[in-house]
Design a protein around this motif. Structure first.
Motif, PDB file in Angstrom:
ATOM      1  N   GLY A  77       0.798  -1.223   0.000  1.00 10.05           N
ATOM      2  CA  GLY A  77       0.000   0.000   0.000  1.00 10.05           C
ATOM      3  C   GLY A  77       0.828   1.268   0.000  1.00 10.05           C
ATOM      4  N   ARG A  78       1.831   1.338   0.886  1.00 11.83           N
ATOM      5  CA  ARG A  78       2.679   2.540   0.944  1.00 11.83           C
ATOM      6  C   ARG A  78       3.442   2.748  -0.361  1.00 11.83           C
ATOM      7  N   LEU A  79       3.929   1.663  -0.949  1.00 12.99           N
ATOM      8  CA  LEU A  79       4.649   1.772  -2.214  1.00 12.99           C
ATOM      9  C   LEU A  79       3.725   2.281  -3.313  1.00 12.99           C
ATOM     10  N   MET A  80       2.538   1.707  -3.416  1.00 12.91           N
ATOM     11  CA  MET A  80       1.609   2.128  -4.465  1.00 12.91           C
ATOM     12  C   MET A  80       1.243   3.600  -4.308  1.00 12.91           C
ATOM     13  N   LEU A  81       0.943   4.026  -3.088  1.00 11.38           N
ATOM     14  CA  LEU A  81       0.618   5.442  -2.854  1.00 11.38           C
ATOM     15  C   LEU A  81       1.806   6.343  -3.177  1.00 11.38           C
ATOM     16  N   SER A  82       2.995   5.918  -2.804  1.00  9.80           N
ATOM     17  CA  SER A  82       4.200   6.715  -3.088  1.00  9.80           C
ATOM     18  C   SER A  82       4.434   6.844  -4.588  1.00  9.80           C
ATOM     19  N   VAL A  83       4.242   5.762  -5.314  1.00 10.74           N
ATOM     20  CA  VAL A  83       4.416   5.794  -6.770  1.00 10.74           C
ATOM     21  C   VAL A  83       3.368   6.715  -7.397  1.00 10.74           C
ATOM     22  N   VAL A  84       2.137   6.669  -6.902  1.00  9.05           N
ATOM     23  CA  VAL A  84       1.092   7.561  -7.423  1.00  9.05           C
ATOM     24  C   VAL A  84       1.456   9.015  -7.156  1.00  9.05           C
ATOM     25  N   ILE A  85       1.951   9.321  -5.972  1.00  7.38           N
ATOM     26  CA  ILE A  85       2.317  10.705  -5.633  1.00  7.38           C
ATOM     27  C   ILE A  85       3.461  11.185  -6.513  1.00  7.38           C
ATOM     28  N   VAL A  86       4.513  10.377  -6.633  1.00  8.41           N
ATOM     29  CA  VAL A  86       5.659  10.761  -7.472  1.00  8.41           C
ATOM     30  C   VAL A  86       5.220  10.889  -8.929  1.00  8.41           C
ATOM     31  N   PRO A 133      14.949   3.783 -11.895  1.00 10.34           N
ATOM     32  CA  PRO A 133      15.787   3.338 -10.771  1.00 10.34           C
ATOM     33  C   PRO A 133      15.325   3.938  -9.440  1.00 10.34           C
ATOM     34  N   LEU A 134      14.838   5.175  -9.463  1.00  9.24           N
ATOM     35  CA  LEU A 134      14.318   5.797  -8.249  1.00  9.24           C
ATOM     36  C   LEU A 134      13.094   5.039  -7.720  1.00  9.24           C
ATOM     37  N   LEU A 135      12.204   4.639  -8.622  1.00 10.82           N
ATOM     38  CA  LEU A 135      11.029   3.868  -8.210  1.00 10.82           C
ATOM     39  C   LEU A 135      11.432   2.525  -7.615  1.00 10.82           C
ATOM     40  N   HIS A 136      12.443   1.894  -8.188  1.00 15.61           N
ATOM     41  CA  HIS A 136      12.936   0.631  -7.627  1.00 15.61           C
ATOM     42  C   HIS A 136      13.554   0.847  -6.248  1.00 15.61           C
ATOM     43  N   MET A 137      14.238   1.971  -6.073  1.00 14.28           N
ATOM     44  CA  MET A 137      14.809   2.284  -4.764  1.00 14.28           C
ATOM     45  C   MET A 137      13.675   2.476  -3.735  1.00 14.28           C
ATOM     46  N   MET A 138      12.602   3.139  -4.158  1.00 11.26           N
ATOM     47  CA  MET A 138      11.447   3.298  -3.275  1.00 11.26           C
ATOM     48  C   MET A 138      10.877   1.931  -2.906  1.00 11.26           C
ATOM     49  N   ALA A 139      10.803   1.025  -3.864  1.00  7.52           N
ATOM     50  CA  ALA A 139      10.265  -0.308  -3.601  1.00  7.52           C
ATOM     51  C   ALA A 139      11.107  -1.040  -2.549  1.00  7.52           C
ATOM     52  N   LEU A 166       8.411  -6.846 -12.660  1.00  6.67           N
ATOM     53  CA  LEU A 166       9.563  -6.019 -13.063  1.00  6.67           C
ATOM     54  C   LEU A 166      10.685  -6.011 -12.028  1.00  6.67           C
ATOM     55  N   ALA A 167      10.597  -6.880 -11.032  1.00  9.89           N
ATOM     56  CA  ALA A 167      11.636  -6.941  -9.996  1.00  9.89           C
ATOM     57  C   ALA A 167      13.006  -7.252 -10.587  1.00  9.89           C
ATOM     58  N   TRP A 168      13.041  -8.043 -11.649  1.00  9.55           N
ATOM     59  CA  TRP A 168      14.300  -8.433 -12.287  1.00  9.55           C
ATOM     60  C   TRP A 168      15.080  -7.222 -12.808  1.00  9.55           C
ATOM     61  N   SER A 169      14.384  -6.115 -13.054  1.00  8.07           N
ATOM     62  CA  SER A 169      15.047  -4.952 -13.652  1.00  8.07           C
ATOM     63  C   SER A 169      15.633  -3.996 -12.623  1.00  8.07           C
ATOM     64  N   ALA A 170      15.538  -4.320 -11.335  1.00  8.67           N
ATOM     65  CA  ALA A 170      15.995  -3.401 -10.295  1.00  8.67           C
ATOM     66  C   ALA A 170      17.514  -3.278 -10.216  1.00  8.67           C
ATOM     67  N   ARG A 171      18.203  -4.378 -10.433  1.00  8.75           N
ATOM     68  CA  ARG A 171      19.668  -4.357 -10.310  1.00  8.75           C
ATOM     69  C   ARG A 171      20.298  -5.134 -11.435  1.00  8.75           C
ATOM     70  N   PRO A 172      21.353  -4.660 -11.965  1.00  7.73           N
ATOM     71  CA  PRO A 172      22.064  -3.432 -11.626  1.00  7.73           C
ATOM     72  C   PRO A 172      21.266  -2.190 -12.041  1.00  7.73           C
ATOM     73  N   TRP A 173      21.633  -1.049 -11.476  1.00  9.51           N
ATOM     74  CA  TRP A 173      20.877   0.184 -11.688  1.00  9.51           C
ATOM     75  C   TRP A 173      20.775   0.540 -13.162  1.00  9.51           C
ATOM     76  N   TRP A 174      21.807   0.246 -13.935  1.00 11.61           N
ATOM     77  CA  TRP A 174      21.790   0.633 -15.346  1.00 11.61           C
ATOM     78  C   TRP A 174      20.734  -0.153 -16.124  1.00 11.61           C
ATOM     79  N   LEU A 175      20.385  -1.352 -15.638  1.00 10.15           N
ATOM     80  CA  LEU A 175      19.327  -2.121 -16.283  1.00 10.15           C
ATOM     81  C   LEU A 175      17.977  -1.423 -16.083  1.00 10.15           C
ATOM     82  N   ALA A 176      17.725  -0.979 -14.854  1.00  7.10           N
ATOM     83  CA  ALA A 176      16.503  -0.212 -14.580  1.00  7.10           C
ATOM     84  C   ALA A 176      16.497   1.072 -15.392  1.00  7.10           C
TER      85      ALA A 176
END
Length: 163
Positions: free
Chosen positions: A48-57, A152-158, A99-109
């Motif tokens: 829930g917090r992640l979804m709300l944060s993504v909506v706000i951003v 990459p910022l969204l993945h960091m939030m996750a 999309l979890a697979w795309s979180a690392r390395p950062w350049w992939l995201a």
């Protein structure tokens, strides 16, 4: 594996409902995709917090782009339309799943964000009747660069908002 596939299918169904239906009853299908995700794949407590944060951003980013006339919608409201906010919520459901697979390395995201972000705005803009006043190619290039940093910022939030 099945969870990730179900998440991807729900996201795609929700995405299509949002961009084809706009602010219409089609949003109920996108909302149903969110409810199914939270009921059978994850939970409000976990995401829930992640979804709300993504909506706000996402609402902030796209509303600034709207203000700068990077894209135009049919309505004249200061914020982005509800269907686009719902699309951001749907994207939030993918960060720890399909999309979890795309979180690392950062350049992939970053690479996925640049390409996928621009393609999503292109396809969504075509289907939803969104206009790009500065031209399609320059707008999509700017969106690609923006998403190279945003994804990459969204993945960091996750990661940081994990329960």
């Amino acid at each position: 594996m099945l969870e990730r596939l179900a998440n991807a299918v729900l996201f795609q169904l929700g995405w299509l409902a949002c961009v084809i239906g706009g602010n219409s009853l089609w949003l109920l299908l996108a909302l149903a995709a969110l409810v199914i995700h939270l009921r059978w794949i994850s939970s409000w407590a976990a995401e829930g917090r992640l979804m709300l944060s993504v909506v706000i951003v996402g609402t902030a980013v796209d509303s600034v782009l709207r203000y700068l006339d990077v894209f135009r919608f049919e309505d004249a409201a200061p914020l982005i339309p509800l269907w686009l906010m719902l699309l951001w919520a749907l994207l939030g459901t993918t960060l720890r799943h399909c999309l979890a697979w795309s979180a690392r390395p950062w350049w992939l995201a970053s690479a996925l964000g640049a390409v996928g972000g621009a393609l999503s705005y292109y396809g969504g803009g075509r289907l939803a009747g969104v206009q790009f006043p500065y031209g399609e190619v320059p707008t999509l290039m700017v969106i690609g660069v923006l998403w190279a940093g945003l994804f990459p910022l969204l993945h960091m939030m996750a990661r940081r908002l994990a329960p």
